[in-house]
Design a protein around this motif. Sequence first.
Motif, PDB file in Angstrom:
ATOM      1  N   VAL A   1       0.762  -1.235   0.063  1.00 40.39           N
ATOM      2  CA  VAL A   1       0.152  -0.037  -0.195  1.00 40.39           C
ATOM      3  C   VAL A   1       0.818   1.408   0.112  1.00 40.39           C
ATOM      4  O   VAL A   1       0.594   2.137  -0.692  1.00 40.39           O
ATOM      5  CB  VAL A   1      -1.063  -0.052   1.417  1.00 40.39           C
ATOM      6  N   VAL A   2       1.801   1.173   0.960  1.00 41.56           N
ATOM      7  CA  VAL A   2       2.620   2.326   0.749  1.00 41.56           C
ATOM      8  C   VAL A   2       3.496   2.501  -0.487  1.00 41.56           C
ATOM      9  O   VAL A   2       3.706   3.720  -1.159  1.00 41.56           O
ATOM     10  CB  VAL A   2       3.653   2.477   2.002  1.00 41.56           C
ATOM     11  N   ALA A   3       4.085   1.563  -0.967  1.00 44.92           N
ATOM     12  CA  ALA A   3       4.658   1.564  -2.453  1.00 44.92           C
ATOM     13  C   ALA A   3       3.511   1.995  -3.471  1.00 44.92           C
ATOM     14  O   ALA A   3       3.963   2.856  -4.240  1.00 44.92           O
ATOM     15  CB  ALA A   3       5.288   0.106  -2.734  1.00 44.92           C
ATOM     16  N   GLY A   4       2.498   1.472  -3.518  1.00 39.59           N
ATOM     17  CA  GLY A   4       1.438   2.192  -4.221  1.00 39.59           C
ATOM     18  C   GLY A   4       1.148   3.475  -4.359  1.00 39.59           C
ATOM     19  O   GLY A   4       0.911   4.303  -5.271  1.00 39.59           O
TER      20      GLY A   4
ATOM     21  N   THR B   1       1.804   6.590  -7.026  1.00 39.83           N
ATOM     22  CA  THR B   1       0.687   7.313  -7.266  1.00 39.83           C
ATOM     23  C   THR B   1       1.288   8.530  -7.378  1.00 39.83           C
ATOM     24  O   THR B   1       0.964   9.566  -8.020  1.00 39.83           O
ATOM     25  CB  THR B   1      -0.546   7.225  -6.387  1.00 39.83           C
ATOM     26  N   SER B   2       1.792   9.244  -6.212  1.00 33.19           N
ATOM     27  CA  SER B   2       2.487  10.534  -6.028  1.00 33.19           C
ATOM     28  C   SER B   2       3.515  11.013  -7.111  1.00 33.19           C
ATOM     29  O   SER B   2       3.481  11.875  -7.567  1.00 33.19           O
ATOM     30  CB  SER B   2       2.824  10.802  -4.545  1.00 33.19           C
ATOM     31  N   LEU B   3       4.091   9.753  -7.352  1.00 28.99           N
ATOM     32  CA  LEU B   3       5.093  10.092  -8.612  1.00 28.99           C
ATOM     33  C   LEU B   3       4.550   9.739 -10.061  1.00 28.99           C
ATOM     34  O   LEU B   3       5.533   9.995 -11.092  1.00 28.99           O
ATOM     35  CB  LEU B   3       6.349   9.040  -8.408  1.00 28.99           C
ATOM     36  N   ARG B   4       3.315   9.585 -10.237  1.00 28.02           N
ATOM     37  CA  ARG B   4       2.522   9.308 -11.159  1.00 28.02           C
ATOM     38  C   ARG B   4       3.236   7.933 -12.058  1.00 28.02           C
ATOM     39  O   ARG B   4       3.481   8.161 -13.372  1.00 28.02           O
ATOM     40  CB  ARG B   4       2.440  10.623 -12.128  1.00 28.02           C
ATOM     41  N   ILE B   5       3.364   7.058 -11.376  1.00 31.80           N
ATOM     42  CA  ILE B   5       3.950   5.855 -11.989  1.00 31.80           C
ATOM     43  C   ILE B   5       2.689   4.781 -12.368  1.00 31.80           C
ATOM     44  O   ILE B   5       2.242   4.106 -11.284  1.00 31.80           O
ATOM     45  CB  ILE B   5       4.929   5.117 -11.034  1.00 31.80           C
ATOM     46  N   ASP B   6       2.303   4.816 -13.209  1.00 34.53           N
ATOM     47  CA  ASP B   6       0.974   4.180 -13.871  1.00 34.53           C
ATOM     48  C   ASP B   6       1.454   2.908 -14.744  1.00 34.53           C
ATOM     49  O   ASP B   6       2.320   3.285 -15.566  1.00 34.53           O
ATOM     50  CB  ASP B   6      -0.178   5.073 -14.467  1.00 34.53           C
TER      51      ASP B   6
ATOM     52  N   TRP C   1      -1.424  -1.761  -9.605  1.00 35.80           N
ATOM     53  CA  TRP C   1      -1.295  -3.013  -9.391  1.00 35.80           C
ATOM     54  C   TRP C   1      -0.759  -3.251  -7.821  1.00 35.80           C
ATOM     55  O   TRP C   1      -1.032  -4.221  -7.071  1.00 35.80           O
ATOM     56  CB  TRP C   1      -0.048  -3.760 -10.015  1.00 35.80           C
ATOM     57  N   LEU C   2       0.079  -2.506  -7.229  1.00 37.55           N
ATOM     58  CA  LEU C   2       0.662  -2.630  -5.778  1.00 37.55           C
ATOM     59  C   LEU C   2      -0.698  -2.388  -4.908  1.00 37.55           C
ATOM     60  O   LEU C   2      -0.638  -2.914  -3.923  1.00 37.55           O
ATOM     61  CB  LEU C   2       1.748  -1.428  -5.449  1.00 37.55           C
ATOM     62  N   LEU C   3      -1.672  -1.043  -5.246  1.00 35.67           N
ATOM     63  CA  LEU C   3      -2.733  -1.000  -4.217  1.00 35.67           C
ATOM     64  C   LEU C   3      -3.592  -2.126  -4.229  1.00 35.67           C
ATOM     65  O   LEU C   3      -4.053  -2.486  -3.214  1.00 35.67           O
ATOM     66  CB  LEU C   3      -3.119   0.397  -4.797  1.00 35.67           C
TER      67      LEU C   3
END
Length: 68
Positions: free
Chosen positions: A13-16, A20-25, A30-32
């Motif tokens: 969840v923290v990595a997701g 998200t904050s770094l806009r890595i889609d 997937w991580l969330l």
Amino acid sequence: MDTLLKWSGMVAVVAGALCTSLRIDPLNIWLLNMGALLYLIWGYRIREWNLVVVNAVLLAIYAIGLFV
């Protein structure tokens, strides 16, 4: 086993959230999803039904994000 599920879910969840904050889609989604699934399983194992409901709803919302 429960400790592993809980901490793995937290890391996902923290990595997701970081992705998200770094806009890595779509890695963030997937991580969330993985984190919500791990917390859902953990909540079921410890019979904490509010965690089961919250994470089932989050998992559904995040899954929609994968397909929309």
